[in-house]
Design a protein around this motif. Structure first.
Motif, mmCIF file in Angstrom:
data_model
loop_
_atom_site.group_PDB
_atom_site.id
_atom_site.type_symbol
_atom_site.label_atom_id
_atom_site.label_comp_id
_atom_site.label_asym_id
_atom_site.label_seq_id
_atom_site.Cartn_x
_atom_site.Cartn_y
_atom_site.Cartn_z
ATOM 1 N N GLN A 50 1.465 -1.590 -0.247
ATOM 2 C CA GLN A 50 0.374 -0.533 -0.394
ATOM 3 C C GLN A 50 1.108 0.955 -0.014
ATOM 4 O OE1 GLN A 50 -3.641 -1.667 -0.723
ATOM 5 N NE2 GLN A 50 -3.712 0.159 -0.385
ATOM 6 N N THR A 51 1.503 1.523 -1.056
ATOM 7 C CA THR A 51 1.522 2.877 -0.815
ATOM 8 C C THR A 51 0.322 4.215 -1.522
ATOM 9 O OG1 THR A 51 1.315 3.374 -2.837
ATOM 10 C CG2 THR A 51 3.633 2.160 -2.560
ATOM 11 N N ALA A 52 -0.678 3.810 -0.655
ATOM 12 C CA ALA A 52 -1.230 5.155 -0.767
ATOM 13 C C ALA A 52 -2.472 4.838 0.020
ATOM 14 C CB ALA A 52 -2.024 5.870 -2.276
ATOM 15 N N VAL A 53 -2.800 5.432 1.370
ATOM 16 C CA VAL A 53 -3.723 5.101 2.121
ATOM 17 C C VAL A 53 -5.090 6.555 2.784
ATOM 18 C CG1 VAL A 53 -4.192 5.030 4.766
ATOM 19 C CG2 VAL A 53 -2.757 3.517 3.069
ATOM 20 N N PRO A 54 -6.477 6.132 2.681
ATOM 21 C CA PRO A 54 -7.152 7.226 2.846
ATOM 22 C C PRO A 54 -7.324 7.334 4.465
ATOM 23 C CG PRO A 54 -8.593 5.607 2.737
ATOM 24 C CD PRO A 54 -6.939 5.608 1.733
ATOM 25 N N VAL A 55 -6.931 8.599 4.705
ATOM 26 C CA VAL A 55 -7.252 9.113 5.698
ATOM 27 C C VAL A 55 -8.338 9.828 5.890
ATOM 28 C CG1 VAL A 55 -5.366 8.126 6.709
ATOM 29 C CG2 VAL A 55 -5.031 10.434 6.391
ATOM 30 N N TRP A 56 -8.160 10.399 7.511
ATOM 31 C CA TRP A 56 -9.299 11.695 7.687
ATOM 32 C C TRP A 56 -8.492 12.688 8.620
ATOM 33 C CZ3 TRP A 56 -14.862 12.864 6.438
ATOM 34 C CH2 TRP A 56 -15.308 11.913 5.775
ATOM 35 N N ILE A 57 -8.482 13.817 7.886
ATOM 36 C CA ILE A 57 -8.287 14.719 9.013
ATOM 37 C C ILE A 57 -8.625 16.416 9.420
ATOM 38 C CG2 ILE A 57 -5.721 14.437 8.074
ATOM 39 C CD1 ILE A 57 -6.528 16.861 5.787
ATOM 40 N N ARG A 58 -8.449 17.128 9.905
ATOM 41 C CA ARG A 58 -9.383 18.000 10.659
ATOM 42 C C ARG A 58 -8.488 19.949 10.091
ATOM 43 N NH1 ARG A 58 -11.543 16.066 16.546
ATOM 44 N NH2 ARG A 58 -12.631 14.119 15.775
ATOM 45 N N LEU A 59 -9.593 20.070 10.011
ATOM 46 C CA LEU A 59 -8.781 21.433 9.273
ATOM 47 C C LEU A 59 -9.440 22.501 10.484
ATOM 48 C CD1 LEU A 59 -9.120 21.697 6.090
ATOM 49 C CD2 LEU A 59 -7.584 21.000 6.621
ATOM 50 N N LYS A 60 -7.765 22.396 11.152
ATOM 51 C CA LYS A 60 -8.310 23.668 12.697
ATOM 52 C C LYS A 60 -8.004 25.059 12.141
ATOM 53 C CE LYS A 60 -8.908 20.142 16.200
ATOM 54 N NZ LYS A 60 -8.961 20.364 17.926
ATOM 55 N N ASN A 61 -9.120 25.493 13.226
ATOM 56 C CA ASN A 61 -9.150 27.399 13.698
ATOM 57 C C ASN A 61 -9.417 27.917 12.080
ATOM 58 O OD1 ASN A 61 -7.710 27.207 15.707
ATOM 59 N ND2 ASN A 61 -5.498 26.626 15.128
ATOM 60 N N LEU A 62 -10.633 27.343 11.345
ATOM 61 C CA LEU A 62 -10.834 27.412 9.163
ATOM 62 C C LEU A 62 -11.317 29.227 9.524
ATOM 63 C CD1 LEU A 62 -9.766 26.533 6.946
ATOM 64 C CD2 LEU A 62 -12.316 25.196 6.877
ATOM 65 N N PRO A 63 -10.875 30.299 9.115
ATOM 66 C CA PRO A 63 -11.725 31.386 9.226
ATOM 67 C C PRO A 63 -12.921 30.842 8.152
ATOM 68 C CG PRO A 63 -9.582 31.706 8.333
ATOM 69 C CD PRO A 63 -9.668 29.835 8.948
ATOM 70 N N LEU A 64 -14.171 31.406 8.984
ATOM 71 C CA LEU A 64 -15.529 31.545 8.219
ATOM 72 C C LEU A 64 -15.683 31.650 6.708
ATOM 73 C CD1 LEU A 64 -18.028 32.907 10.532
ATOM 74 C CD2 LEU A 64 -17.615 29.751 9.532
ATOM 75 N N ASP A 65 -14.847 32.803 6.455
ATOM 76 C CA ASP A 65 -14.298 32.973 4.783
ATOM 77 C C ASP A 65 -13.793 31.975 3.923
ATOM 78 O OD1 ASP A 65 -13.049 36.204 5.576
ATOM 79 O OD2 ASP A 65 -15.283 35.423 5.553
ATOM 80 N N LEU A 66 -13.287 31.147 4.658
ATOM 81 C CA LEU A 66 -12.563 29.894 3.994
ATOM 82 C C LEU A 66 -13.223 27.966 4.254
ATOM 83 C CD1 LEU A 66 -9.319 30.155 5.092
ATOM 84 C CD2 LEU A 66 -9.415 30.592 3.288
ATOM 85 N N TRP A 67 -14.474 28.645 4.130
ATOM 86 C CA TRP A 67 -15.500 27.481 4.819
ATOM 87 C C TRP A 67 -16.480 27.826 3.154
ATOM 88 C CZ3 TRP A 67 -17.415 23.942 7.859
ATOM 89 C CH2 TRP A 67 -16.054 23.433 9.765
ATOM 90 N N SER A 68 -15.546 26.428 2.098
ATOM 91 C CA SER A 68 -16.502 26.121 0.639
ATOM 92 C C SER A 68 -15.388 25.203 0.068
ATOM 93 C CB SER A 68 -15.590 27.886 0.220
ATOM 94 O OG SER A 68 -15.051 27.771 -0.143
ATOM 95 N N ALA A 69 -16.261 24.279 -0.542
ATOM 96 C CA ALA A 69 -15.423 23.512 -1.365
ATOM 97 C C ALA A 69 -13.702 23.563 -1.314
ATOM 98 C CB ALA A 69 -16.629 22.737 -1.725
ATOM 99 N N SER A 70 -13.809 24.372 -2.658
ATOM 100 C CA SER A 70 -12.575 25.402 -2.983
ATOM 101 C C SER A 70 -11.522 25.092 -2.255
ATOM 102 C CB SER A 70 -12.893 26.206 -4.123
ATOM 103 O OG SER A 70 -13.158 27.693 -3.334
ATOM 104 N N ALA A 71 -12.112 26.078 -0.967
ATOM 105 C CA ALA A 71 -10.861 26.683 -0.409
ATOM 106 C C ALA A 71 -10.507 25.844 1.102
ATOM 107 C CB ALA A 71 -11.112 27.529 0.638
ATOM 108 N N ILE A 72 -11.461 24.424 1.105
ATOM 109 C CA ILE A 72 -11.439 23.100 1.958
ATOM 110 C C ILE A 72 -10.516 22.320 1.571
ATOM 111 C CG2 ILE A 72 -12.414 21.555 3.174
ATOM 112 C CD1 ILE A 72 -14.484 23.379 3.992
#
Length: 186
Positions: A50-72
């Protein structure tokens, strides 16, 4: 069903549902991804590299202006290939962090934060991994460490191995793609 080599077998009688599960991408149980393959008669049960694996990450301190699919998606692309976000993130139901599933590669360095310039101000977005797989920097795969394998071989010669301390702790939507540098909406 399970065997003694770490393989699990699932019987899914509905062929359409079975195909959907196999094709829909990463399936996680207790935040750990399951790598699925269709069973066939005389299947060779071996763990692929396995050279690639899916994992869940959390983006903390994300300003409201960046809550969009493209920014995230752009921020998450600093970690790996963004796959999708969870339902709470999509619906903005919990604003303390954005939760994104990304595909990471064993030979790619990990980052703990991403710096973003938003309206001329530098913002640091903290990255938290919900689960980090065991990875081998020597051969670029997940699931083992080559030096651990060498240590096991030394046991055969009557020596006790000195194993390195582990640095990992176990603790949707398609369409998010890696993007160019982030520009916040006006």
């Amino acid at each position: 069903m399970a065997d003694n080599q770490g393989f699990f077998f699932f019987h899914i009688p509905d062929p359409a549902f079975r195909q959907k599960i196999i094709e829909d991408g990463p399936l996680t149980v207790a935040r750990v991804p399951l790598i699925l393959r269709q069973w066939q008669p005389l299947i060779d049960l071996k763990k692929d590299k396995q050279t690639a694996v899916p994992v869940w990450i959390r983006l903390k301190n994300l300003p409201l202006d960046l809550w969009s699919a493209s920014a995230i998606g752009g921020i998450a692309s600093a970690v790996g290939k963004p796959l999708y976000v969870d339902q709470r993130t999509e619906e903005m139901k919990m604003l303390s962090f954005a939760r994104v599933c990304v595909e990471i590669y064993a030979n790619q360095p990990r980052c703990s934060a991403v710096d973003v310039v938003l309206n001329g101000v530098l913002c640091s977005i903290a990255i938290e991994f919900e689960w980090k797989p065991l990875e081998c920097p020597s051969c670029g795969t997940f699931g083992h460490r080559c030096e651990d394998n060498v240590a096991v071989h030394s046991m055969d010669k009557g020596k006790l191995p000195v194993l390195p301390a582990s640095d990992h702790t176990p603790s949707g939507h398609p369409g998010l793609e890696p993007l160019a540098p982030i520009q916040a909406p006006k």
